[in-house]
Motif scaffolding. Structure first.
Motif, PDB file in Angstrom:
ATOM      1  N   VAL A  48       0.834  -1.201   0.000  1.00  0.00           N
ATOM      2  CA  VAL A  48       0.000   0.000   0.000  1.00  0.00           C
ATOM      3  C   VAL A  48       0.871   1.255   0.000  1.00  0.00           C
ATOM      4  O   VAL A  48       0.618   2.200  -0.750  1.00  0.00           O
ATOM      5  CB  VAL A  48      -0.926  -0.015   1.237  1.00  0.00           C
ATOM      6  CG1 VAL A  48      -1.537   1.348   1.463  1.00  0.00           C
ATOM      7  CG2 VAL A  48      -2.004  -1.061   1.063  1.00  0.00           C
ATOM      8  N   ILE A  49       1.918   1.254   0.821  1.00  0.00           N
ATOM      9  CA  ILE A  49       2.788   2.432   0.906  1.00  0.00           C
ATOM     10  C   ILE A  49       3.486   2.679  -0.428  1.00  0.00           C
ATOM     11  O   ILE A  49       3.599   3.819  -0.881  1.00  0.00           O
ATOM     12  CB  ILE A  49       3.812   2.258   2.045  1.00  0.00           C
ATOM     13  CG1 ILE A  49       3.093   2.299   3.391  1.00  0.00           C
ATOM     14  CG2 ILE A  49       4.877   3.343   1.990  1.00  0.00           C
ATOM     15  CD1 ILE A  49       3.992   2.053   4.567  1.00  0.00           C
ATOM     16  N   VAL A  50       3.943   1.601  -1.065  1.00  0.00           N
ATOM     17  CA  VAL A  50       4.616   1.768  -2.356  1.00  0.00           C
ATOM     18  C   VAL A  50       3.636   2.324  -3.392  1.00  0.00           C
ATOM     19  O   VAL A  50       3.972   3.224  -4.152  1.00  0.00           O
ATOM     20  CB  VAL A  50       5.210   0.430  -2.841  1.00  0.00           C
ATOM     21  CG1 VAL A  50       5.794   0.582  -4.232  1.00  0.00           C
ATOM     22  CG2 VAL A  50       6.273  -0.048  -1.888  1.00  0.00           C
ATOM     23  N   ILE A  51       2.403   1.805  -3.383  1.00  0.00           N
ATOM     24  CA  ILE A  51       1.420   2.280  -4.351  1.00  0.00           C
ATOM     25  C   ILE A  51       1.084   3.747  -4.088  1.00  0.00           C
ATOM     26  O   ILE A  51       1.062   4.573  -4.994  1.00  0.00           O
ATOM     27  CB  ILE A  51       0.140   1.417  -4.306  1.00  0.00           C
ATOM     28  CG1 ILE A  51       0.438   0.011  -4.803  1.00  0.00           C
ATOM     29  CG2 ILE A  51      -0.963   2.039  -5.153  1.00  0.00           C
ATOM     30  CD1 ILE A  51      -0.712  -0.943  -4.676  1.00  0.00           C
ATOM     31  N   GLY A  52       0.834   4.085  -2.809  1.00  0.00           N
ATOM     32  CA  GLY A  52       0.364   5.416  -2.490  1.00  0.00           C
ATOM     33  C   GLY A  52       1.461   6.465  -2.447  1.00  0.00           C
ATOM     34  O   GLY A  52       1.209   7.638  -2.666  1.00  0.00           O
ATOM     35  N   GLY A  53       2.655   6.062  -2.162  1.00  0.00           N
ATOM     36  CA  GLY A  53       3.746   7.017  -2.008  1.00  0.00           C
ATOM     37  C   GLY A  53       4.166   7.117  -0.553  1.00  0.00           C
ATOM     38  O   GLY A  53       3.336   7.064   0.341  1.00  0.00           O
ATOM     39  N   LEU A  54       5.450   7.286  -0.342  1.00  0.00           N
ATOM     40  CA  LEU A  54       6.023   7.273   1.002  1.00  0.00           C
ATOM     41  C   LEU A  54       5.401   8.346   1.891  1.00  0.00           C
ATOM     42  O   LEU A  54       5.434   9.525   1.565  1.00  0.00           O
ATOM     43  CB  LEU A  54       7.528   7.504   0.889  1.00  0.00           C
ATOM     44  CG  LEU A  54       8.290   7.639   2.189  1.00  0.00           C
ATOM     45  CD1 LEU A  54       8.469   6.286   2.820  1.00  0.00           C
ATOM     46  CD2 LEU A  54       9.624   8.276   1.934  1.00  0.00           C
ATOM     47  N   GLY A  55       4.824   7.914   2.993  1.00  0.00           N
ATOM     48  CA  GLY A  55       4.322   8.864   3.979  1.00  0.00           C
ATOM     49  C   GLY A  55       3.058   9.594   3.589  1.00  0.00           C
ATOM     50  O   GLY A  55       2.615  10.483   4.295  1.00  0.00           O
ATOM     51  N   SER A  56       2.447   9.239   2.440  1.00  0.00           N
ATOM     52  CA  SER A  56       1.253   9.954   2.014  1.00  0.00           C
ATOM     53  C   SER A  56       0.001   9.285   2.555  1.00  0.00           C
ATOM     54  O   SER A  56      -0.258   8.116   2.294  1.00  0.00           O
ATOM     55  CB  SER A  56       1.192   9.995   0.491  1.00  0.00           C
ATOM     56  OG  SER A  56      -0.119  10.273   0.077  1.00  0.00           O
ATOM     57  N   LEU A  57      -0.799  10.064   3.293  1.00  0.00           N
ATOM     58  CA  LEU A  57      -2.005   9.516   3.897  1.00  0.00           C
ATOM     59  C   LEU A  57      -3.060   9.229   2.826  1.00  0.00           C
ATOM     60  O   LEU A  57      -3.705   8.187   2.836  1.00  0.00           O
ATOM     61  CB  LEU A  57      -2.544  10.521   4.913  1.00  0.00           C
ATOM     62  CG  LEU A  57      -3.342   9.957   6.071  1.00  0.00           C
ATOM     63  CD1 LEU A  57      -2.534   8.954   6.843  1.00  0.00           C
ATOM     64  CD2 LEU A  57      -3.778  11.084   6.975  1.00  0.00           C
ATOM     65  N   ARG A  58      -3.210  10.182   1.899  1.00  0.00           N
ATOM     66  CA  ARG A  58      -4.170   9.987   0.827  1.00  0.00           C
ATOM     67  C   ARG A  58      -3.767   8.774  -0.015  1.00  0.00           C
ATOM     68  O   ARG A  58      -4.603   7.955  -0.389  1.00  0.00           O
ATOM     69  CB  ARG A  58      -4.217  11.230  -0.059  1.00  0.00           C
ATOM     70  CG  ARG A  58      -5.628  11.679  -0.298  1.00  0.00           C
ATOM     71  CD  ARG A  58      -5.715  12.846  -1.250  1.00  0.00           C
ATOM     72  NE  ARG A  58      -4.627  13.804  -1.151  1.00  0.00           N
ATOM     73  CZ  ARG A  58      -4.391  14.712  -2.092  1.00  0.00           C
ATOM     74  NH1 ARG A  58      -5.137  14.767  -3.165  1.00  0.00           N
ATOM     75  NH2 ARG A  58      -3.407  15.569  -1.956  1.00  0.00           N
ATOM     76  N   GLY A  59      -2.467   8.680  -0.293  1.00  0.00           N
ATOM     77  CA  GLY A  59      -1.964   7.545  -1.058  1.00  0.00           C
ATOM     78  C   GLY A  59      -2.252   6.240  -0.343  1.00  0.00           C
ATOM     79  O   GLY A  59      -2.647   5.254  -0.962  1.00  0.00           O
TER      80      GLY A  59
END
Lengths: 395, 315
Positions: B254-265
């Protein structure tokens, strides 16, 4: 240049091959280590007679192969400062390759199985490396762990690979791989152990060559500052990828050795992410700033786990606590702490110094007591302040 | 193909429910990663710890409050409120755990090599597994009365599809937490302080933010969310010792898909992973495990920084 004695800085050193020049003490240590490595099967018989349960061929072999994988991991960790948390992926790839080749392709030769395991481990490292190395730091650790778990999940889900039960490595009628077409029978375990010992030694020698080559210094430069390394013209991505693949090869070889020795592979024992953690743990335990540290760490950790398992069902608590102590107290690991400038040397030096001054003037003992008391009070004050800041937000 | 459509709807809702649970785990992990710069490998075990703790709390609540009989609106409301309270209490139980882990173990090693904080959280993972095993034993434990109790409330039957009411409950609860979390980071002062720390730690310190406090707060928040996620996950399944691994690894995806540290991601990633996984289960079972990783690989190749890049500037 031929082997022999050379004079360096006024002391006699021993030259093993060109470039490998050791002090007498280290040379003696090397010889003792190699002798020990090859004497293990005999020592096991002695240990059995003495009823020492942890000194078994299987336990030592397991420690050696996992430690060998950790030696590979260490190339990445020590020089490029990249922390891979998925090295079990290559270990497991090697192990499963040996098993699949033996079961489905009817490969009977032990050495052929090892070669195939190495080859597939290399390919896997190439692919995972190409994808994971797009990032550095923690992100890289996260990616390697994720890819490792993917392989674990695949092995777990495929009935052709035996699912969670794993699969045997048993070609031929004798239920074991053959060496040069010969069945080994009772000697199988010991012979595969010797093969492992030889491979481990060769692997260490190769790693020693690598870390004394310009390539290693390039990796060091990359580890310290990527942008600068790029500016001085180093092909950063290619070099890091190469280092990753080399470290993966060690994992693949180790996995192959593990599979042919055990003659059985399971996803939990080879691919699970706790194994990746263990491999990293070994490197830290033995001392990741050294060449031999990870190997020593591997054997020590496996023995510790074996002993822990027989003492308590909560051995993971035990290994976790040891790891905590290691992180806070001995970050240099076993070999690093024993070496020059390590914690032990310093402690011994300080004790010697202390004893000498105590003999001169016994009143220094009072000074020490006062100093310890002051330090303790300071520590308590600091932690109370921290607690206050955390709880009430005032300092 | 009415039945095919129904399967699709039900599986999508199932996926949404799992996606929300995943978001609760991943959001804590991603915020900790973004602000503390720590990859908390023990986060999955906090989730498992919450699951185990919730079983006892659920037991207490269902013992005190009778399950709703069909038709009785009053008992239904009391029961649902009781379950909600139990879930929140589980989260609250995890807060001191998070505070202790951060202030005692993590704080001394922020300045050291990254490898040490990785092996430290790995050590915490091993220790928490065995503490859980010591307290609750080696067998899976369940709490059936919560699941069956809530399922007696008719919801989806009103629309003509069969779908467990508990999952509706979990989706609604997850949505509320998501909204609350975004509100916290976007509108409240504390949330803005946390974001300011994420954007620039030195500057935040310079204007008088205690980063120590923010770090502890963020870790405690992560533990709280993981605890809630554990409590929500338990009723339809069971609390097991291995349950922490899967959400942890999927959170990485999920973090890789959304982007590092991004809550929306993290939110988008969690919903995508949850729904996709659920579709795969009913339409192409062998793809269940591989699908999230396949998306991850594609994202890595196409957009290595993730869909939403770095967090902080916007919530």
């Amino acid at each position: 240049m031929s082997p022999g004695l050379v004079d360096r800085d006024g002391e006699t050193h021993v030259r093993v091959t060109s470039g490998l020049v050791l002090s007498k003490r280290r040379f003696a240590g090397l010889i003792a280590g190699v002798l020990f490595l090859f004497a293990v099967p005999d020592l096991v018989r002695v240990a059995q007679a003495l009823d020492i349960s942890f000194f078994q061929l299987g336990v030592i072999h397991r420690g050696l192969v996992f430690g060998f994988a950790a030696v590979g991991l260490n190339l990445l960790l020590r020089h490029t400062e990249l922390v891979s948390f998925g090295h079990a992926a290559f270990f497991g790839t090697g192990a499963y390759t040996a098993a699949v080749a033996a079961v489905y392709l009817d490969v009977t030769g032990l050495l052929v199985l090892l070669l195939l395991a190495t080859a597939l481990g290399t390919v896997m490292a190439g692919v995972i490396g190409a994808l994971s190395l797009r990032h550095t730091g923690l992100y890289f650790a996260l990616l390697t762990l994720a890819f490792g778990q993917l392989l674990y999940a695949i092995a777990l889900g495929q009935s052709a690979l035996g699912g969670s039960d794993g699969m045997p490595v048993r070609p031929g009628e004798a239920n074991e791989p053959l060496l040069f077409g010969q069945a080994l029978g009772d000697a199988y375990g010991v012979v595969t152990y010797y093969i492992t010992a030889v491979v481990v030694l060769v692997g260490l020698l190769v790693m020693w060559r690598i870390i004394n080559s310009p390539f290693r210094y390039a990796l060091d430069a990359i580890g310290q500052d990527r942008t600068r390394a790029e500016f001085i013209g180093l092909p950063v991505r290619r070099y890091v990828w190469t280092a990753f693949v080399i470290s993966g090869v060690y994992g693949g070889v180790a996995g192959g050795l593990f599979a042919v020795f055990r003659r059985y592979v399971t996803p939990d024992g080879t691919l699970y992410f706790l194994q990746s953690g263990d491999i990293l743990y070994m490197a830290i335990l033995g001392g990741f700033k050294t060449l031999l540290g990870p190997l020593v760490g591997g054997v020590v950790l496996i023995v510790l786990e074996f002993v822990g398992r027989s003492v308590t069902p909560y051995f993971e608590f035990l290994t976790g606590t040891v790891l905590l102590i290691l992180v806070f107290g001995f970050p240099e690991g076993i070999v690093g702490s024993l070496g020059e400038g390590g914690v032990f040397r310093r402690a011994v030096g300080q004790t010697r110094h202390g004893v000498a001054s105590l003999r001169e003037d016994p009143s220094v003992a009072g000074d020490w007591g006062r100093r310890i008391g002051r330090g303790l009070r300071q520590q308590i004050d600091e932690s109370l302040t921290t607690l206050r800041v955390v709880l009430f937000g005032v300092s | 193909m009415a039945s095919g459509l129904e399967t699709l709807v039900v599986q999508t809702l199932n996926g949404l429910q799992f996606g929300f649970v995943l978001f609760l785990v991943a959001s804590g992990l991603t915020v900790i990663l973004g602000i503390l710069d720590v990859l908390n490998l023990a986060h999955g075990e906090l989730f498992a710890f919450g699951a185990y703790a919730s079983v006892g709390i659920f037991g207490y609540v269902t013992g005190a409050i009778a399950a709703p009989v069909s038709g009785g609106i009053g008992t239904t409301i009391v029961f649902v409120i009781g379950i909600l309270a139990a879930i929140v209490v589980t989260g609250l139980v995890l807060i001191p755990v998070g505070v202790v882990l951060e202030s005692v173990f993590l704080r001394p090693i922020y300045e050291r090599d990254q490898v040490y904080q990785l092996v430290l959280t790995f050590a915490l993972l091993l220790i928490i597994i065995d503490v859980t095993k010591f307290v609750w034993g080696d067998v899976p434990i369940r709490t059936n009365s919560v699941y069956s109790g809530i399922n007696q409330i008719p919801t989806s039957e009103l629309l003509g599809i069969t779908f467990p009411t508990y999952n509706v409950f979990a989706i609604v609860l997850g949505a509320v937490v998501v909204v609350g979390l975004f509100y916290f980071f976007a509108r409240t002062k504390t949330g803005r302080i946390v974001r300011a720390t994420a954007i620039n730690r030195e500057m935040a310190t310079a204007i008088g933010v205690s980063t120590d406090r923010v770090f502890t707060l963020v870790f405690a928040l992560g533990a709280f969310l993981a605890g809630i996620a554990g409590a929500v996950r338990v009723p339809p399944t069971a609390a097991t010792l291995e349950m922490g691994t899967n959400p942890l690894v999927l959170s990485f995806v999920v973090i890789v898909i959304g982007g590092l540290g991004s809550l929306r991601g993290a939110f988008v990633g969690a919903v995508v992973v949850g729904v996709l996984r659920s579709w795969m289960i009913s339409f192409y079972p062998p793809g269940e495990i591989a699908a999230p990783f396949a998306i991850m690989a594609v994202i890595l190749l196409v957009k290595p920084e993730g869909l939403f890049g770095t967090w902080g500037e916007t919530a």
